[in-house]
Design an enzyme around this catalytic site. Sequence first.
Site, short mmCIF file in Angstrom:
data_model
loop_
_atom_site.label_atom_id
_atom_site.label_comp_id
_atom_site.label_asym_id
_atom_site.label_seq_id
_atom_site.Cartn_x
_atom_site.Cartn_y
_atom_site.Cartn_z
N HIS A 161 72.24 33.67 77.34
CA HIS A 161 73.50 33.42 76.66
C HIS A 161 74.48 32.61 77.52
CE1 HIS A 161 75.15 34.16 72.82
NE2 HIS A 161 75.90 35.22 73.06
N ASN A 214 82.33 36.20 72.53
CA ASN A 214 82.81 36.33 71.16
C ASN A 214 84.27 35.96 70.98
OD1 ASN A 214 80.25 37.27 70.78
ND2 ASN A 214 80.83 39.33 70.12
N ASP A 234 73.98 27.91 73.88
CA ASP A 234 72.59 28.31 73.68
C ASP A 234 72.28 28.35 72.19
OD1 ASP A 234 74.47 30.73 74.01
OD2 ASP A 234 72.78 31.58 72.89
N ASN A 248 78.25 33.66 67.66
CA ASN A 248 79.59 34.24 67.66
C ASN A 248 80.59 33.47 68.52
OD1 ASN A 248 79.04 36.33 65.85
ND2 ASN A 248 78.27 37.66 67.47
#
Length: 219
Positions: free
Chosen positions: A36, A83, A108, A129
């Site tokens: 991530h 997020n 990503d 997100n």
Amino acid sequence: MLLNRLSRRCYCTSAQRPWLFLGLGNPGDKYKGTRHNIGFEMIDAFAESVGIQMNLVNFKAIMGQGFVGDLPVLLAKPQTYMNLSGESSGPLAAYYKLPLNRVLVVHDDMQLPCGVLRLQEKGGHGCHNGLKSVMNHFRGNREFGRLRIGIGKPPGQMDPKAFLLQKFSMPARERMDGALAEGVDALKLVLSKDFGESWRLFNVEQKYKHLRQHTIIAA
């Protein structure tokens, strides 16, 4: 604050509009090297390549600013956690009065094979997100560029959230290291040319790279 005002004046009065390259990820050593966080890695690789130091902290982000040739460039890695990435990117773009066609988000992407890159002029969030948060803070506007970095899909029934927060296996890490070098070239391409034929050729080359990898594995 004076330095910030001077920097903004320099960037906003430059003969050319600055670019903002924004890498998405999670802050802290716990997440370093995870799938991530490949957006962070790409920004660091580009900064090192062009000699921009990531030594500023502002807008809830670690930042760098400098010039590539005579073109002003801003680099940022939001420290808000993935997020909430828009809490950094929205105010940052507004402060420097950047039109969204001068913003490119690096992130990503599980929909692309590991190590395959894709340049896009605009698009949706694809259930990412971090990208969703960025779009929300751009008032729902999706007219900004992206450099998508393929990380592959979770194996079997693995939870996607767990997959994102894992570190790469050694073979995947080797592919990602190669992709980072190609991504640096892609970002330099963004600076040198508008969206157009050169971008399409880059994407085609990435597609065939993936097909060649499958051919080698099958052999």
